[in-house]
Write a protein that holds these residues in place. Structure first.
Motif, PDB file in Angstrom:
ATOM      1  N   GLN A   1      -5.733   2.462   7.847  1.00  0.00           N
ATOM      2  CA  GLN A   1      -7.117   2.060   7.640  1.00  0.00           C
ATOM      3  C   GLN A   1      -7.097   0.723   6.911  1.00  0.00           C
TER       4      GLN A   1
ATOM      5  N   LYS B   1      -7.156  -0.487   1.538  1.00  0.00           N
ATOM      6  CA  LYS B   1      -6.533  -1.767   1.871  1.00  0.00           C
ATOM      7  C   LYS B   1      -7.573  -2.749   2.394  1.00  0.00           C
TER       8      LYS B   1
ATOM      9  N   ALA C   1       0.836  -1.208   0.000  1.00  0.00           N
ATOM     10  CA  ALA C   1       0.000   0.000   0.000  1.00  0.00           C
ATOM     11  C   ALA C   1       0.868   1.253   0.000  1.00  0.00           C
ATOM     12  N   VAL C   2       1.942   1.223   0.772  1.00  0.00           N
ATOM     13  CA  VAL C   2       2.823   2.398   0.819  1.00  0.00           C
ATOM     14  C   VAL C   2       3.490   2.606  -0.541  1.00  0.00           C
TER      15      VAL C   2
HETATM   16  N1  TRP Z   1      -3.997   6.545   7.432  1.00  0.00           N
HETATM   17  C1  TRP Z   1      -3.620   6.459   6.046  1.00  0.00           C
HETATM   18  C2  TRP Z   1      -4.105   5.154   5.428  1.00  0.00           C
HETATM   19  O1  TRP Z   1      -4.423   4.238   6.130  1.00  0.00           O
HETATM   20  C3  TRP Z   1      -2.087   6.584   5.867  1.00  0.00           C
HETATM   21  C4  TRP Z   1      -1.347   5.399   6.420  1.00  0.00           C
HETATM   22  C5  TRP Z   1      -0.996   5.163   7.703  1.00  0.00           C
HETATM   23  C6  TRP Z   1      -0.882   4.297   5.658  1.00  0.00           C
HETATM   24  N2  TRP Z   1      -0.332   3.969   7.815  1.00  0.00           N
HETATM   25  C7  TRP Z   1      -0.259   3.414   6.584  1.00  0.00           C
HETATM   26  C8  TRP Z   1      -0.942   3.987   4.304  1.00  0.00           C
HETATM   27  C9  TRP Z   1       0.263   2.182   6.134  1.00  0.00           C
HETATM   28  C10 TRP Z   1      -0.410   2.761   3.885  1.00  0.00           C
HETATM   29  C11 TRP Z   1       0.180   1.886   4.792  1.00  0.00           C
HETATM   30  O2  TRP Z   1      -4.177   5.065   4.216  1.00  0.00           O
END
Ligand code: TRP
Ligand code: MN
Length: 451
Positions: A234, A110, A97-98
């Motif tokens: 999330q 996600k 996701a990142v």
């Molecule tokens: N809160 C955001 C989200 O869930 C940003 C974030 C926080 C995030 N931790 C993460 C995004 C871990 C991806 C992976 O999207």
């Protein structure tokens, strides 16, 4: 129609008068009903408000303002319901996701195939094992995979056990995603040792360092970096809504809004084999307000697909329907465009996603069921290209993956070869991408979604 567009004849048991394919043959019906009564009195696993939140996020993806990442095991197993397994699967999904968010410039929705993915459709009710006919294994919520007649006999107590395993998994996921583990301050810490040694691990490390530096910079100039937006991930859950008794028992009326929600998971999908328009699965899902996925394989009939979408989403609400296409690298060019066109012409709001796993399965010479990284990537590429060509939006992907260092799919940067499949082949069902292959896939998709 009621105010929520439910046909007025719908109840959470109305599916019972329709034909339900792919159900275990519970030998003791009374025992089964007793278990369902118990399940119906147990707390929900997810809440209506969370389900509505996911639907809103998916509606963003329909518009191209977000991207859906859905993934996890082919089928979960009771014996693998452990903290390390849950943590590793979550970790690789967060890493992906990142990558998609940072390199692809899109917020990522996600959704795990987790906390309830315990029921499997099978091509036959029974199978021959050493000359003995016995019920097919239908997932840990029905029976045991062990080739013994007693173990294979469906046992409703397993539905209860599945509920408790799902609750325990959900609890840990909530703790991890809210309690600091999912924080963006930990992007570097998510990189597993065995992945760090690989080309993909190094690409990830570079990206993670940039994110850490950005956070440090914000901190230095006095922007708060302890907001929930940064500290909490999330994360939503999903599974195939297959065993209708279980889903019925988990279905609750929202005390705020009054609609019905299947509180076994945030999102549910309907399989390619159980989406008959007059069948029990479509009837049941038509009445719950969850976001729904629908798998579509190469044998689909266009009019039927349109009719089922209209039946499940009569108000044409965005975020309600996600189509999960699975045609195979060789067949997607033939099957996807007509579907994209027909759905577009009918004006139906759907989220287009690609499952590049299920139609790319084959047996290696060693007898292992496997998938080739190249075919998976190739189906994904075609999926994006074909959507762009039709003016539709490629909005998400659906993977079978694990955070483990397994050897189940061949190829990838490390060029896993067919004769290495036996090294760590752990799945009892379909072959999954390992952590490294998953990260590589995410980098590739990021390139596609940013263009
Ligand atoms: N809160 C955001 C989200 O869930 C940003 C974030 C926080 C995030 N931790 C993460 C995004 C871990 C991806 C992976 O999207
Ligand atoms: Mn599978």
């Amino acid at each position: 129609m009621s105010k929520n567009n439910q046909p007025s004849t719908w109840t959470k048991t109305s599916y019972r008068s329709k034909i339900a394919l792919q159900q275990p043959n519970w030998p003791d019906k009374e025992h089964y009903e007793r278990v369902l009564t118990t399940l119906a009195s147990l707390p929900p696993l997810v809440f209506a408000g969370e389900i509505r939140e996911l639907k809103a996020r998916l509606a963003q993806a329909v518009r191209g303002e977000a991207f859906l990442l859905q993934g996890g095991d082919c089928s979960e197993e009771f014996a693998r319901c452990t903290a390390p397994n849950i943590r590793e699967t979550l970790k690789v999904l967060l890493q992906m996701a990142v990558i998609l968010t940072y390199a692809g410039n899109k917020p990522v929705v996600k959704v795990g195939r987790i906390a309830g993915q315990y029921a499997k459709p099978r091509s036959s009710d029974t199978e021959l094992v050493n000359g003995l006919e016995m019920p097919s294994y239908r997932g840990d919520m029905a029976n045991s995979a062990e080739p013994e007649l007693s173990a294979r006999t469906p046992d409703p107590e397993r539905l209860l056990q599945g509920y408790h395993m799902s609750a325990a998994t959900m609890n840990l996921l909530r703790a991890f995603t809210r309690g600091g583990f999912g924080s963006l301050h930990r992007v570097q810490a998510w990189n597993q040792e065995f992945v760090k040694q690989s080309p993909m691990g190094r690409s990830y490390e570079r990206m993670a360092k940039q994110i850490s530096n950005a956070l440090k910079f914000m901190d230095t100039i006095g922007i708060a970096t302890d907001s929930p937006q940064l500290k909490e991930a999330q994360f939503f859950t999903s599974h195939e809504a297959l065993f209708l008794g279980y889903e019925e028992a988990m279905t609750r009326e929202d005390s705020v809004d009054g609609g019905w929600y299947d509180c076994s998971a945030h999102m549910l999908w309907i399989g390619d084999r159980t989406r008959q328009i007059d069948g029990a699965h479509v009837e049941f899902l038509s009445g719950v307000h969850n976001p729904l996925g629908m798998k579509v394989g190469p044998h689909y009939d266009t009019d039927t697909i349109l009719a089922v979408i209209e039946r499940l989403n009569p108000a044409n609400e965005s975020g309600r329907m996600t189509l999960i296409t699975r045609f195979g690298a060789n067949a997607i060019e033939k099957h996807l465009p007509p579907l994209l066109r027909a759905v577009k012409r009918a004006g139906l709001n759907v989220l287009w996603t690609c499952d590049p796993m299920h139609a790319n399965t084959f047996s290696s010479e060693s007898g292992h069921k496997t998938r080739d990284f190249e075919n998976i990537l190739s189906e994904l590429r075609c999926f994006f290209e074909l959507n762009w060509a039709e003016g539709t939006i490629p909005g998400g992907v659906h993977f079978e993956l694990t955070g483990d260092d397994v050897t189940e799919c061949i190829g990838g940067a490390r060029q896993l070869s067919p004769d290495q499949l036996g090294l760590r082949y752990l799945t009892t069902c379909d072959p999954r991408l390992n952590a490294e292959q998953s990260l590589e896939m995410a980098f590739q998709i990021a390139e596609m979604i940013r263009s």
